[in-house]
Design a protein around this motif. Structure first.
Motif, PDB file in Angstrom:
ATOM      1  N   PHE A  28      25.694 -17.903 -10.318  1.00 28.47           N
ATOM      2  CA  PHE A  28      26.680 -18.648  -9.534  1.00 28.47           C
ATOM      3  C   PHE A  28      26.121 -19.943  -8.959  1.00 28.47           C
ATOM      4  CE2 PHE A  28      27.789 -14.128  -9.327  1.00 28.47           C
ATOM      5  CZ  PHE A  28      28.999 -14.189  -9.992  1.00 28.47           C
TER       6      PHE A  28
ATOM      7  N   SER B 121      28.990 -22.364 -14.042  1.00 30.78           N
ATOM      8  CA  SER B 121      29.537 -22.524 -12.692  1.00 30.78           C
ATOM      9  C   SER B 121      29.507 -23.978 -12.258  1.00 30.78           C
ATOM     10  CB  SER B 121      28.767 -21.650 -11.686  1.00 30.78           C
ATOM     11  OG  SER B 121      27.412 -22.037 -11.608  1.00 30.78           O
TER      12      SER B 121
ATOM     13  N   SER C  73      35.905 -21.055  -9.891  1.00 35.47           N
ATOM     14  CA  SER C  73      34.889 -20.934 -10.934  1.00 35.47           C
ATOM     15  C   SER C  73      34.402 -19.496 -11.056  1.00 35.47           C
ATOM     16  CB  SER C  73      33.698 -21.854 -10.610  1.00 35.47           C
ATOM     17  OG  SER C  73      32.594 -21.578 -11.441  1.00 35.47           O
ATOM     18  N   PHE C  74      34.203 -18.847  -9.912  1.00 33.30           N
ATOM     19  CA  PHE C  74      33.763 -17.456  -9.929  1.00 33.30           C
ATOM     20  C   PHE C  74      34.822 -16.561 -10.575  1.00 33.30           C
ATOM     21  CE2 PHE C  74      31.238 -18.241  -5.749  1.00 33.30           C
ATOM     22  CZ  PHE C  74      30.351 -19.043  -6.447  1.00 33.30           C
TER      23      PHE C  74
END
Length: 266
Positions: A18, A157, A178-179
């Motif tokens: 991440f 990410s 994005s996650f």
């Protein structure tokens, strides 16, 4: 691959998945140092264990992930470019997965970009839910940015967060989307990689299955610890520290490759 190598790669995945520093790039470099990067199972392993890290998103953001059908349709729209590009360029992508130099150059160039991102896309922090703030067109454009991460070292990410910021989203909202987008993306990538592995005639051994289980568990636990810290840091400090890290890492890797010991995969 042995158990220790599987655990080390999984820790790297959990920490970097991440962060805008490229988890795949870091695992390619680590597996190159281990001397196992050329192995077909290693390539499968580095993709599949990303699922463990990705599912930490579902756990941490359980209520927000299971929101509405509108939210899932937006994820689907953002996911479509990755499907198209992945199917069209899968062979070239696999070839790039064997290139530590590609990773080093991508880290360097991406680092320079991250130093400027906060200035290019300066937007206020807002508190709207992700599903409400992002339109379908914005979701599609973010998906196009995500495709840049098919080049090892770019960072999935990082690319999708920058894509979100280019659409006037706050850093936090762009990061969270994005996650969430990582879930269908990595599910698709894992299914495609497993299918290709089986189609090429490979069968997982008992030890390899254990490595995949261990890798996913370790990546999941480490990612749980890393993701919250990243969101807090990103909202306060932005991307510059990650930019400096990428530049230093890219330069160091290039020096090692060209002047000390080639990071070749044979």
């Amino acid at each position: 691959m042995n158990t220790l190598q599987a655990i080390v790669l999984a820790i790297i995945e959990g920490i970097t998945e991440f962060l805008p520093v490229s988890s795949t790039g870091h695992m390619i470099i680590a597996s190159s140092f281990f001397g196992i990067a050329h192995d077909d199972f290693t390539k499968l392993f580095t993709i599949v264990i990303q699922l463990g890290a990705i599912f930490s998103v579902v756990v941490l953001y359980f209520k927000r992930f299971f929101q509405s059908f509108d939210f899932y349709f937006k994820l689907l729209v953002a996911f479509i470019p990755a499907v198209v590009f992945g199917l069209l360029f899968s062979k070239k992508i696999d070839a790039l997965l064997e290139s530590p130099v590609t990773v080093a150059v991508s880290l360097l160039i991406g680092g320079i970009i991250l130093l400027k991102v906060d200035d290019w896309f300066a937007v206020p922090e807002v508190g709207f839910p992700v599903s409400k703030e992002i339109t379908y067109l914005q979701a599609f454009k973010i998906g196009l940015f995500q495709c840049l991460a098919m080049i090892p070292g770019v960072s999935r990410s990082g690319a999708s967060i920058v894509g979100g910021m280019s659409q006037k989203l706050s850093r936090t909202t762009a990061a969270e989307f994005s996650f969430f987008l990582a879930v269908p993306t990595m599910l698709g990538a894992t299914a495609k990689k497993c299918y290709d592995y089986y189609k090429d005639g490979y069968v997982l051994t008992h030890d390899q299955i254990n490595f995949l289980i261990i890798g996913n568990i370790v990546a999941f636990v480490v990612a749980l610890l890393a993701i919250k810290s990243f969101i807090g840091f990103l909202s306060r400090k932005g991307f510059k520290l990650f930019g400096y890290y990428r530049i230093i890492a890219g330069i160091v890797l290039l020096i090692i490759h060209f002047f000390i010991h080639p990071l070749t995969i044979i």
